[in-house]
Structures are given as structure tokens and as C-alpha cells.
Motif scaffolding. Structure first.
Motif, PDB file in Angstrom:
ATOM      1  N   LEU A  85       0.806  -1.212   0.000  1.00 58.17           N
ATOM      2  CA  LEU A  85       0.000   0.000   0.000  1.00 58.17           C
ATOM      3  C   LEU A  85       0.842   1.266   0.000  1.00 58.17           C
ATOM      4  N   GLU A  86       1.971   1.242   0.681  1.00 54.31           N
ATOM      5  CA  GLU A  86       2.801   2.445   0.798  1.00 54.31           C
ATOM      6  C   GLU A  86       4.273   2.072   0.627  1.00 54.31           C
ATOM      7  N   PRO A  87       4.859   2.386  -0.530  1.00 43.85           N
ATOM      8  CA  PRO A  87       6.260   2.015  -0.774  1.00 43.85           C
ATOM      9  C   PRO A  87       7.201   2.631   0.256  1.00 43.85           C
ATOM     10  N   ARG A  88       8.236   1.896   0.590  1.00 43.99           N
ATOM     11  CA  ARG A  88       9.277   2.396   1.487  1.00 43.99           C
ATOM     12  C   ARG A  88      10.260   3.255   0.683  1.00 43.99           C
ATOM     13  N   PRO A  89      11.053   4.056   1.340  1.00 43.19           N
ATOM     14  CA  PRO A  89      12.069   4.823   0.608  1.00 43.19           C
ATOM     15  C   PRO A  89      13.234   3.963   0.138  1.00 43.19           C
ATOM     16  N   PHE A  90      13.270   2.699   0.557  1.00 42.85           N
ATOM     17  CA  PHE A  90      14.276   1.778   0.035  1.00 42.85           C
ATOM     18  C   PHE A  90      13.562   0.653  -0.701  1.00 42.85           C
ATOM     19  N   SER A  91      14.263   0.040  -1.656  1.00 43.49           N
ATOM     20  CA  SER A  91      13.629  -0.929  -2.545  1.00 43.49           C
ATOM     21  C   SER A  91      13.601  -2.336  -1.980  1.00 43.49           C
ATOM     22  N   ALA A  92      14.596  -2.708  -1.190  1.00 44.48           N
ATOM     23  CA  ALA A  92      14.683  -4.062  -0.655  1.00 44.48           C
ATOM     24  C   ALA A  92      15.487  -4.049   0.625  1.00 44.48           C
ATOM     25  N   LEU A  93      15.241  -5.045   1.444  1.00 43.25           N
ATOM     26  CA  LEU A  93      15.956  -5.197   2.711  1.00 43.25           C
ATOM     27  C   LEU A  93      16.501  -6.613   2.809  1.00 43.25           C
ATOM     28  N   ALA A  94      17.736  -6.746   3.219  1.00 45.32           N
ATOM     29  CA  ALA A  94      18.320  -8.045   3.550  1.00 45.32           C
ATOM     30  C   ALA A  94      18.771  -8.004   5.005  1.00 45.32           C
ATOM     31  N   PHE A  95      18.537  -9.100   5.717  1.00 42.53           N
ATOM     32  CA  PHE A  95      18.980  -9.187   7.108  1.00 42.53           C
ATOM     33  C   PHE A  95      19.310 -10.637   7.411  1.00 42.53           C
ATOM     34  N   HIS A  96      20.074 -10.849   8.470  1.00 40.81           N
ATOM     35  CA  HIS A  96      20.461 -12.216   8.803  1.00 40.81           C
ATOM     36  C   HIS A  96      19.394 -12.929   9.621  1.00 40.81           C
ATOM     37  N   ALA A  97      18.973 -12.314  10.711  1.00 42.85           N
ATOM     38  CA  ALA A  97      18.048 -12.990  11.626  1.00 42.85           C
ATOM     39  C   ALA A  97      17.363 -11.956  12.513  1.00 42.85           C
ATOM     40  N   PRO A  98      16.322 -12.358  13.252  1.00 41.43           N
ATOM     41  CA  PRO A  98      15.680 -11.429  14.184  1.00 41.43           C
ATOM     42  C   PRO A  98      16.650 -10.959  15.260  1.00 41.43           C
ATOM     43  N   TYR A  99      16.371  -9.766  15.755  1.00 41.16           N
ATOM     44  CA  TYR A  99      17.213  -9.158  16.772  1.00 41.16           C
ATOM     45  C   TYR A  99      16.839  -9.729  18.136  1.00 41.16           C
ATOM     46  N   GLY A 100      17.637 -10.661  18.607  1.00 41.11           N
ATOM     47  CA  GLY A 100      17.366 -11.275  19.896  1.00 41.11           C
ATOM     48  C   GLY A 100      18.387 -12.348  20.196  1.00 41.11           C
ATOM     49  N   GLY A 101      18.339 -12.877  21.412  1.00 46.31           N
ATOM     50  CA  GLY A 101      19.182 -13.998  21.797  1.00 46.31           C
ATOM     51  C   GLY A 101      20.670 -13.735  21.627  1.00 46.31           C
ATOM     52  N   LEU A 102      21.374 -14.754  21.156  1.00 51.13           N
ATOM     53  CA  LEU A 102      22.830 -14.678  21.005  1.00 51.13           C
ATOM     54  C   LEU A 102      23.235 -13.603  20.012  1.00 51.13           C
ATOM     55  N   LEU A 103      22.491 -13.443  18.918  1.00 51.87           N
ATOM     56  CA  LEU A 103      22.851 -12.429  17.928  1.00 51.87           C
ATOM     57  C   LEU A 103      22.808 -11.039  18.547  1.00 51.87           C
ATOM     58  N   ARG A 104      21.782 -10.742  19.304  1.00 51.92           N
ATOM     59  CA  ARG A 104      21.686  -9.442  19.977  1.00 51.92           C
ATOM     60  C   ARG A 104      22.852  -9.247  20.935  1.00 51.92           C
ATOM     61  N   ASP A 105      23.148 -10.267  21.735  1.00 52.75           N
ATOM     62  CA  ASP A 105      24.246 -10.158  22.691  1.00 52.75           C
ATOM     63  C   ASP A 105      25.575  -9.884  21.983  1.00 52.75           C
ATOM     64  N   MET A 106      25.798 -10.551  20.856  1.00 48.44           N
ATOM     65  CA  MET A 106      27.052 -10.363  20.125  1.00 48.44           C
ATOM     66  C   MET A 106      27.144  -8.970  19.511  1.00 48.44           C
ATOM     67  N   ILE A 107      26.035  -8.485  18.960  1.00 44.60           N
ATOM     68  CA  ILE A 107      26.045  -7.146  18.363  1.00 44.60           C
ATOM     69  C   ILE A 107      26.361  -6.095  19.417  1.00 44.60           C
ATOM     70  N   LEU A 108      25.708  -6.181  20.560  1.00 51.67           N
ATOM     71  CA  LEU A 108      25.943  -5.201  21.619  1.00 51.67           C
ATOM     72  C   LEU A 108      27.376  -5.288  22.151  1.00 51.67           C
ATOM     73  N   ALA A 109      27.873  -6.513  22.344  1.00 52.84           N
ATOM     74  CA  ALA A 109      29.225  -6.683  22.861  1.00 52.84           C
ATOM     75  C   ALA A 109      30.269  -6.174  21.870  1.00 52.84           C
ATOM     76  N   PHE A 110      30.016  -6.368  20.586  1.00 51.63           N
ATOM     77  CA  PHE A 110      30.935  -5.849  19.562  1.00 51.63           C
ATOM     78  C   PHE A 110      30.850  -4.330  19.475  1.00 51.63           C
ATOM     79  N   LYS A 111      29.648  -3.805  19.444  1.00 50.17           N
ATOM     80  CA  LYS A 111      29.456  -2.370  19.239  1.00 50.17           C
ATOM     81  C   LYS A 111      30.029  -1.543  20.381  1.00 50.17           C
ATOM     82  N   PHE A 112      29.918  -2.037  21.591  1.00 50.61           N
ATOM     83  CA  PHE A 112      30.376  -1.264  22.744  1.00 50.61           C
ATOM     84  C   PHE A 112      31.729  -1.725  23.268  1.00 50.61           C
TER      85      PHE A 112
END
Length: 273
Positions: A85-112
Motif C-alpha cells: 500500500l505504501e512504498p518504502r524509501p528503500f527498494s529491498a531489505l536483507a537481514f540475517h536474523a531477528p534481533y534477539g538472543g545470542l545475535l543481539r548479545d554479540m552485536i551489543l558486545a561488539f558495538k560497545f
């Protein structure tokens, strides 16, 4: 020498010869090509079965335009009603997995800065996420159904003219010491020979951290926060990279700034949705 002999006697040959998981340090049982229970694209080398399971990619049950997820991950990726119904300003999205669990912990630990060694694994997941989405687009013909509100457009990222990381405000970049969005993108761009332009998009307002705000406030907080350089993006297809997309307010604001500066198309690649 006596100490070394006693140490070797206490460690089994199996322990000496086994590889250690790049995430948790547990032994990785060798598979036929050196990976544990390897399939065509998963897991990457050096993950134990438990971490590989915890970090496994989301392969279906999501919208390929915005990443909104359905209950059943076994469903084929399909455009959601909101994107039709309403196009996004970007054409496509790629992602690995939902933000949670081990992936979330690793992202936060890496980022900070608590676990910088996680960066190598996260960069591998980032690259695999793009390649998985691009391969899906090729298999499915690369187009979404035409509707009065959503013109035909590829539903997977395409090879970009330039890779552009979501920038940090200069003061935050100086405090953190690196931009995780840039660090994640570099191996992907290097593998395919795509230029990375960390100057094409600037953060011109020092916004509050999005994680501290609700969805509506996030959009207000980030509005007008980015500016793109027309000389660097005009007429180009851009791959916009970030570590996490939650409400989408940040990548939408960044994509709009790129389009306003003349970019012909913007795709988004994130680690977690």
C-alpha cells in the motif's frame, strides 16, 4: 620440559586437534569439509553446533521489502500489506536474523567494545545475509507484483554502485572509536570490488539513542538528522548498511536523504531485524 610433558599428557589428542568455536570456545566437531553439520551456506566455518543453531538465519516468513515477520519462518518471503500500500524509501531489505538472543548479545558486545573479536563472525553473517537475499532474488525473477500503489521493483538487493554505512554523529564516533556499520560492510564490499563511501552520508544532528525511544518518538528524533552529498550519490544505486533495524526509522530517514540527493535506488542491509 617435564611441565610440558605433563601438560600434554593431561590433554587428549582429540582436544588438541579439535577447532574451537569462534563464539563460545567449545570444540567444533569436524565435518567432511571442516565444518560442523555443514549445508550449502550454513554454518560458516568455526561455529559449534549450539552457536550455529542459535545464530541460524531467518530464511522465510518475512517481507523482503521491510523485513516484517510472520509467525511461520517456513513460509516463503512475501510482501506485506503495508509495503504493497505504501512504498518504502528503500527498494529491498536483507537481514540475517531477528534481533534477539545470542545475535543481539554479540552485536551489543561488539558495538560497545566488550568483545571486539565477535566482529569477524558478525561480518561473515553480514556477507552471507546479502548473498542469500541476492540469490533469492535471482531465483524468483527479482520482481514484486505490480499494484496501483507499488510499482514493479526487485525484491532483493542488487549489486550497488556504492556501499554507504549509516553514519554516527562525529562526537559519538569519537567516543566509540569506530562505526560498526562501516566495519560490517567492508569485507562484503572488498569481496565484490564495490566502493565504500563513508562520506556520502552525514549525520548532521546529534540525536538521542533510538533504543531509548518508542516508535513514534524515534521517527521524530531522527527526522532531518541526515544529509547526503549529491556529488557522491547522484544517479547511483546505493547499498545502505547498518547493524540493526527495529522500527526502520533510522534507515528510512537515511534512505530519504540519499534519494533527495539524487540516488537512483537504495537497498538496505542489516545484521538483525
Amino acid at each position: 620440559m617435564a611441565f610440558v610433558r605433563r601438560l600434554l599428557a593431561a590433554v587428549s589428542w582429540r582436544d588438541l586437534l579439535s577447532r574451537r568455536c569462534r563464539v563460545c570456545g567449545d570444540p567444533v566437531p569436524p565435518g567432511p569439509d571442516g565444518r560442523a553439520s555443514a549445508t550449502a551456506d550454513w554454518p560458516p566455518r568455526g561455529l559449534c553446533p549450539a552457536c550455529a543453531k542459535s545464530l541460524s538465519p531467518r530464511r522465510g516468513g518475512f517481507c523482503p521489502r521491510c523485513g516484517a515477520m510472520e509467525a511461520d519462518p517456513a513460509d516463503d518471503p512475501d510482501l506485506c500489506a503495508a509495503c504493497l500500500l505504501e512504498p518504502r524509501p528503500f527498494s529491498a531489505l536483507a537481514f540475517h536474523a531477528p534481533y534477539g538472543g545470542l545475535l543481539r548479545d554479540m552485536i551489543l558486545a561488539f558495538k560497545f567494545g566488550e568483545r571486539p573479536q565477535y566482529g569477524a563472525v558478525l561480518r561473515d553473517l553480514f556477507l552471507l545475509a546479502f548473498e542469500r537475499a541476492a540469490a533469492r532474488g535471482v531465483r524468483e525473477g527479482g520482481t514484486a507484483p505490480a499494484t496501483p500503489h507499488a510499482p514493479v521493483a526487485p525484491i532483493a538487493p542488487i549489486a550497488p554502485d556504492v556501499v554507504i554505512p549509516v553514519p554516527l554523529y562525529p562526537r559519538r564516533l569519537a567516543w566509540r572509536g569506530f562505526n560498526q556499520s562501516l566495519e560490517l560492510a567492508r569485507p562484503l564490499a572488498r569481496k565484490y570490488g564495490w566502493p565504500v563511501d563513508a562520506q556520502a552520508l552525514s549525520r548532521i544532528r546529534d540525536t538521542r539513542p533510538q533504543s531509548t525511544l518508542s516508535g513514534r518518538l524515534r521517527r521524530e528524533n531522527i527526522r532531518g538528522a541526515f544529509a547526503a552529498d549529491p556529488a557522491r550519490v547522484r544517479g547511483k544505486t546505493a547499498l545502505l548498511t547498518d547493524d540493526v533495524m527495529t522500527t526502520g526509522a533510522t534507515v528510512e530517514a537515511a534512505a530519504r536523504a540519499l534519494l533527495a540527493a539524487g540516488a537512483s535506488r537504495v537497498d538496505v542491509l542489516v545484521l538483525a531485524r
